[in-house]
Scaffold this active site. Sequence first.
Site, PDB file in Angstrom:
ATOM      1  N   VAL A   1      37.338  33.111  22.534  1.00  0.00           N
ATOM      2  CA  VAL A   1      37.686  31.842  22.443  1.00  0.00           C
ATOM      3  C   VAL A   1      36.899  30.851  21.814  1.00  0.00           C
ATOM      4  CG1 VAL A   1      39.338  32.128  24.742  1.00  0.00           C
ATOM      5  CG2 VAL A   1      36.832  30.820  24.716  1.00  0.00           C
TER       6      VAL A   1
ATOM      7  N   PRO B   1      35.065  40.147  30.984  1.00  0.00           N
ATOM      8  CA  PRO B   1      35.637  39.362  29.842  1.00  0.00           C
ATOM      9  C   PRO B   1      36.500  38.390  29.892  1.00  0.00           C
ATOM     10  CG  PRO B   1      36.499  41.718  30.107  1.00  0.00           C
ATOM     11  CD  PRO B   1      35.246  41.815  30.932  1.00  0.00           C
TER      12      PRO B   1
ATOM     13  N   VAL C   1      32.794  32.864  26.795  1.00  0.00           N
ATOM     14  CA  VAL C   1      32.852  33.036  25.490  1.00  0.00           C
ATOM     15  C   VAL C   1      33.772  34.230  25.035  1.00  0.00           C
ATOM     16  CG1 VAL C   1      30.570  32.206  25.015  1.00  0.00           C
ATOM     17  CG2 VAL C   1      31.089  34.827  25.169  1.00  0.00           C
ATOM     18  N   GLU C   2      34.298  34.824  26.005  1.00  0.00           N
ATOM     19  CA  GLU C   2      35.394  35.884  25.745  1.00  0.00           C
ATOM     20  C   GLU C   2      36.805  35.265  26.071  1.00  0.00           C
ATOM     21  OE1 GLU C   2      34.507  39.766  26.965  1.00  0.00           O
ATOM     22  OE2 GLU C   2      32.449  39.272  26.549  1.00  0.00           O
ATOM     23  N   HIS C   3      37.488  35.557  27.133  1.00  0.00           N
ATOM     24  CA  HIS C   3      38.561  34.987  27.626  1.00  0.00           C
ATOM     25  C   HIS C   3      38.731  33.637  28.000  1.00  0.00           C
ATOM     26  CE1 HIS C   3      41.235  38.982  26.687  1.00  0.00           C
ATOM     27  NE2 HIS C   3      39.994  39.178  27.021  1.00  0.00           N
TER      28      HIS C   3
END
Lengths: 695, 308
Positions: free
Chosen positions: B75, B112, B117-119
């Site tokens: 994201v 995740p 920094v992912e979802h």
Amino acid sequence: MNPLRLIFIIVLIALISAFLLVKFYITQRNFTAHHKEFTLALNTFESQELQLKHALLENALSAYQNMDPIAQHVNALLETHHQLLASKILEDENYKELKNKLKELKKTLDIRLAGVEDQLMLNAGIRNSLIFLSTQVYNLNLHSEENIQLYAQAHKILKRFNDTALTQDLDYLTKEDHTLHTTSKQKNIQDFVDHFNLHAKYLIKNFPQFIITTKYVLNNNLSDSISTIKELFRTKALSDFRALDLFALLIFTIFTSSVIVIIFLTTKYFRENKKLRETTHSLEYSLSHDQLTGFLNRNSFSKELTRLARPHLLLLNIDEFKNVNDIYGNNVGNRLIKSLTKFIEHSLKEIEYINIYRTGGDEFGILFENIEPQKALDVAHKLQKQISEHTFVFNHLDIEISVSIASNNIRPIIENADLALKLVKKDLTRRVIAFNEDLNLKKSVKENLKTIDMIKHAIQEDRVIPYFQPIINLAESKIEKYEALVRVQLKNGTIISPFVFLDIIKKTSYYQDITAIMLEKTVDMAKQYPQYRFSVNISMIDILNEEIRNMLLEKLTQNFATASRIDIEILESEHVHDIAKVKEFINELHKTGAHVLLDDFGTGYSNFSYFSDLDIDLVKIDGSIVKEIVQDERKSHMLQSIFDFSQGLKLDNVAEFVETQEIAQMLQKMGVKYAQGYYFGKPAAKPLDNENVHF
Amino acid sequence: MNKLLFFILLLTTLSNAQEPILPIPKQSEIDHPKAKLGQELFMDTRFSSDNSTSCLSCHNVYEGGADSRDVSLGVGAQSGDIHSPTVLNARYNFRQFWNARAKDLVEQIDGPIHNPVEHNMDAKRVEKVLNESTSYQEKFQEIYGVQKILYSHFVDAIVAFENALYTPNAKFDKYLRGEVQLSEKEKEGYTLFKQNGCITCHNGINIGGNSLQKMGTFKEYKTPKIFPDRSFITKKESHKNVFKVPTLRNIALTAPYFHDASAKTLQEAVETMSHFNLGIRLSKEEVTSIVLFLNTLTGDTPSILESH
């Protein structure tokens, strides 16, 4: 015990037992299931640990192999431990220690698995180098002498390394140098030696850690922990199983005692029920049976009578049974009744469909249904004859009795039979009678009721009046007294003589009223005729009636002046037992000034003993003697005797029923002081004004 | 007990003629409706805080299941800290993530989804997205029989999809089953793979993925950047640079290689690996042969991706 409470207790016990049983079953089933589940998981864990060790050992010994099973065993161990910790059985407070041990086991397991990870990493490095060295040595070019030497050296070192790996024993790596040395300037040889030494040094460096780690992952601390847990679990579970056994024993005890209690209570209940039934039966029996004879009683008799469509009754009564009781005593009387009962029963046993009842003290009813009246009468005759011919023996005394029997099938059954029985009792010529309408017995009852009704109205309407008959002093030829005689005047003026009603009225309460009216009206008359004395009749039984007694005394006391001119004529109609009471009454009468006269002496119940016991002023000689003294010499003797006897006691006589001049003159000649009768004057509503009489 | 153990050992040693690599079964039991639903979720960017990122963003299941980028972007186009491993055949890994911190796929998903920094999501927000979608509500209602969709249903469906991501019938698997022959070079490559010790870590059904190993067993592997290695979990100094041994299945499709994505080609990866972990330098021919062998490990595209 209250049956409701009994039922409540039984239901309560049943519920408790059922509850405990269900509870025990569930507890036992759950515990067994949990126990099994836990034991199984524990065993699985143990075997998985063993399998992991096996896989690790295999891995440590072979050059290379599929390591998936190791990962699988590791995961399986973690999973099984998770299962163990989640076991239902550990929810119990008792197993807290076990739970803690399992948590400790998890720590041991985690350390072990971390060790496994390290061992696998180390193992891979060692295997790599060993494979690499093998490949290197195998690929070595053996063209020169120097190379062969190097090969032998490398081979020897490799063998050492392999042995160390195989035996997991560092002793194979002694202090001697395990690296290759060469003086060769050849590039490929130098490369070989460099590569070889690089791996040899790697192996020498890593072997100790590898062997320690391998030994560590193969050690027994995990299985020891499992054994401890198993032992602990077994101990705990054993005590739990014991508790379950105890609980089962408890339930069994409760159940058994409940059954015993229920059996006891049920038995008690049945016993009491039986007792109750017996009591009820005996009550019913005594309600329907006569206690003395065992015959059905009057109660049953009445019931049966209403039930029967065409009843026929023989009513049997013992003649003069009162005499038996009086002479022989009640005990013998009762025994006679019993014997007679048996006799009747025996005598009638051939006849079907009859019932015998004791309907009264000395009375029996024999009830037939639908019998020819003549047949019943025959039975009655036969029975009567048998009884009169039979001799009953008690205490060596022979008693012979006779019975009267009335036969009747005309409703009202009992009343008609009773009337017929009464009639036959008076008739000395026969002892068995069949009721029929011609006996006209019911008519007399009707007449009685009519007479009583007539008297009742006469009293209410003041139509009870005294008639006065003169009593003559024979010596002075003068009327000296009047006897008051009761009469009833009908509404039409007709005068009714007491013969019509007195016997019936004597048995009613109106008699007392008549006595009172007679006394009152006579006293009134005495006041109007002060020249005469007046006499009033009362019977001996009246004296025994306190009310009449008090009424007479009160009336005389109230009219004290007149009372001295009143004579009370006492008629002895029946035998009087309580002579003291009579005596006392006569004394009371005397206190009022009245005189007492003994009426109708010489007939009926006349008794000389009265003279000694009672303070009598005059004796009236019965008319049945007086009216025949002229024709019957014996009668004149009797009169003479009574006169002489009276004279001896200084008592004057009154002769009644003087109906002729001859009788009057004869009495006068004998010296009898007073006389009365039709010859001198019939009873009339008023006394005569002229007191002189001629005869 | 020891005797028994010895006996078992003997038996297994004798029967150890079979290869240390196992083929993937041709068919696995798959809950198809759930897997299809999971596939939809897997590809849905709504399960990220800015609707930018789906699982597919970093695990291109159509091309090897990994990310061709060195590190994935989540994201807000933020970079991850490690190279995305492939999701294909992940079901055969003994643990998930490079440092093996998740015990299975279910646990893995949390990573995740929650990673900022992912979802950059959490369970509540995932549930909100799900329950606001009529389409998902209908599907979950049909498959799970629930009115309100929970995070656990979401996870279950994705795991079902991931379980369907297996790649059978690689040439090498067929060879193991005796269905085909390898070329001479390929076979030589396999032999070198074994003889040089690659096999000691890359074995089993997933040819790796069943143990941890240090990157640089033999020679220290130095990177300018610190990666979340095993020591992040165990806090042990000796676990620096220790990672889960990655699978070699479909390796030809998942470049770049290693956790740091430092090797861009297979040749490069084989050379680096043999140098740092085996302490050897392979010849060009040897590397070529091994790469040829590695190319036989590419299996069929998972059937779930072909069906609709």
